[in-house]
Scaffold this motif. Structure first.
Motif: not given
Length: 426
Positions: A142-150, A314-317
Motif C-alpha cells: 500500500y502507499t499513502l496519498e497525502a498531498k499536504n505532507m512532505n 485530514e487528506g491522508v488516505t
C-alpha cells in the motif's frame, strides 16, 4: 480381500451410503477451511539472522561477525545447510532446516545458539532474527496519498502510527516501510572549530549521546512533602542540541552550536520508491506469517486499515499498490470453472460410453466424493488450494472414473453372461 470388501459393501449398502455421505460432508467443510493462495509455497524451511555493524567493510564483517556466527550455528540439530553473505555494514545468515522441522522450534534453537555466540561478537553488535515469513510472504502493498505532507512527515506517520497498528493483525509477520525520508537531527561539524577548541568527533558524539537522556534521582522531604528529583534531558528541538555543552574553557562552556550547524534532514537513502512515474511515495509491505491463509490475512488487513484511516490526518488516505487476493481469486475462479467444465464433459462421456444411466450415475457420483476427500488430505498435509493443487485434482478426474468404468463394464459383462447361460439352460 477385495472380493470380501465388495461383498461386505453390497450386504451393508446403507452403511456404505452413510459413510460416503459423511466423508462428503466432511470434505465440504475441509474445502471451506482450506487455505487459498495463488501459488504453492515452495520456499526452503529457513531462519534468517541479520546483523548490522555500520561503517565496516565487507571483509571486516566477514571476519568478525559472519564467521563466528556461522561456526556456532552449524551445530544446531536438523540443520541442512548454513549460508552466509557479508556486505558493507551488514551480515545475513540463512539457516536451512529439514523440511519436516517446525519453523518455530527452529527459531527457538537458533535464538538459543545466538545467545551463546553473542560473546564472540564485537561490542554493541547484536544479531537479530528475521521475520517468520517466507519468500512468497509479500501479500499486500500500500502507499499513502497525502498531498499536504512532505515525504519526511509521511514516513514518520508510516513508521510511528500505521506500521505499529497493522502489525497487530493476526497472521502478519512484519510490515516493512519504504519510500520517503527518515527524519533525523544532523550535526554539520566545522573541522577548523574542532581543532581550535581541541575537540574530536568522538568527544562530540559521546557528549550528545550522554545529554540526550533522562536520569532519575532520589527524593527529599520539605514541609512534610516528598519531592522526586529527575533530570529531564531528552532532545525535543534543534535548540536543545545546539545548547549541549561539550567542554569548558576558563569557565566558559563550549556548546554544540559553537562548532557545528544543527539541521533537520533525512537519513542516507540507497534508492527511491516511485509509483507509475508520477513521483515518490511512502508506503508499506505486509509480510504474511509462515503457514497462514493469505486471503484471510489480507481481509483482516483491509479491515484494520479502515480503522487506522479514521485516525489519519485530514487528506491522508490509503492506496492499494498490490493485492495478492485479486490474483488468488482470479486464478482459483479460473481453475474452478475449468474443473466444473471437465466434470460435465467427463459425465457426458461416461453416459455416452456406457449408455446406461444407472451405471453412469454409479461412476459419476464418485467424482464429487473423491474431490471432497482430497481436500481432507490437503488439510492434513498443510497444502493450500492453489493453481498447482487444483490443476492436479482436475487432471485426476479421468483417473477417478477409469476404475468405475472398468468395474461397471466387468459387472455388466458377467450379468450378461449369466443371463445367456440361464436362457440356454431353459
Amino acid at each position: 480381500m477385495i472380493q470380501k470388501i465388495i461383498s461386505l459393501s453390497l450386504k451393508n449398502r446403507l452403511i456404505v451410503l452413510l459413510l460416503a455421505l459423511g466423508l462428503f460432508s466432511w470434505g465440504i467443510y475441509a474445502v471451506k477451511n482450506n487455505p487459498v493462495d495463488a501459488i504453492p509455497d515452495l520456499s526452503e524451511n529457513q531462519v534468517i539472522v541479520f546483523t548490522e555493524w555500520m561503517g565496516r567493510s565487507p571483509q571486516v564483517i566477514e571476519d568478525q561477525v559472519t564467521f563466528p556466527l556461522v561456526s556456532n550455528l552449524q551445530g544446531i540439530p536438523k540443520v541442512k545447510n548454513v549460508r552466509a553473505s557479508s556486505m558493507f555494514g551488514m551480515s545475513f545468515l540463512y539457516i536451512i532446516f529439514d523440511d519436516d522441522v517446525d519453523i518455530y522450534w527452529a527459531r527457538t534453537r537458533v535464538l538459543e545458539r545466538l545467545n551463546y555466540a553473542q560473546r564472540l561478537l564485537p561490542e554493541n553488535v547484536v544479531p537479530t532474527l528475521g521475520p517468520d515469513g517466507t519468500g512468497v510472504g509479500h501479500i499486500f502493498w500500500y502507499t499513502l496519498e497525502a498531498k499536504n505532507m512532505n515525504l519526511g512527515e509521511q514516513r514518520a506517520l508510516q513508521d510511528w502510527y500505521i506500521k505499529l497498528a497493522l502489525q497487530t493483525v493476526p497472521g502478519v509477520a512484519e510490515v516493512a516501510s519504504f519510500g520517503g525520508f527518515e527524519k533525523q537531527y544532523q550535526l554539520v561539524v566545522d573541522p577548523a572549530k574542532l581543532q581550535f577548541y581541541n575537540l574530536s568527533l568522538m568527544d562530540v558524539m559521546n557528549k550528545v549521546k550522554a545529554n540526550n537522556n533522562d536520569v532519575g534521582g532520589r527524593k527529599f522531604e520539605m514541609s512534610d512533602m516528598a519531592y522526586i528529583i529527575r533530570g529531564l534531558g531528552y532532545v525535543k528541538s534543534k535548540q536543545d542540541l545546539e545548547n549541549i555543552a561539550l567542554k569548558s574553557i576558563n569557565g566558559t562552556p563550549v556548546l554544540v552550536k559553537d562548532i557545528a550547524t544543527v539541521q533537520m534532514g533525512g537519513d542516507l537513502r540507497l534508492g527511491i520508491f516511485d509509483e507509475n512515474g508520477e513521483g515518490e511515495v511512502v508506503g508499506g509491505i505486509v509480510i504474511m506469517r509462515y503457514g497462514e491463509n493469505a486471503n484471510a490475512v489480507i481481509d483482516a488487513i483491509k479491515e484494520k486499515m479502515k480503522e487506522v484511516e479514521k485516525g489519519l490526518p485530514e487528506g491522508v488516505t490509503f492506496k492499494v499498490a498490490y493485492d495478492r487476493s485479486e490474483l488468488t481469486l482470479a486464478a482459483i475462479k479460473n481453475i474452478k470453472w475449468k474443473l466444473i467444465e471437465e466434470m460435465i464433459v467427463v459425465c457426458f462421456i461416461v453416459f455416452i460410453f456406457l449408455f446406461d444411466w444407472r451405471s453412469a450415475m454409479s461412476i459419476i457420483i464418485q467424482i464429487p466424493i473423491t474431490i471432497a476427500i482430497s481436500f481432507l488430505l490437503l488439510n492434513a498435509f498443510g497444502i493450500s488450494s492453489n493453481i498447482m493443487s487444483l490443476t492436479g485434482i482436475a487432471l485426476a478426474i479421468g483417473v477417478i472414473v477409469d476404475n468405475g468404468i472398468i468395474m461397471s463394464e466387468n459387472a455388466y459383462r458377467h450379468l450378461s453372461l449369466r443371463q445367456e447361460e440361464g436362457k440356454n439352460a431353459k
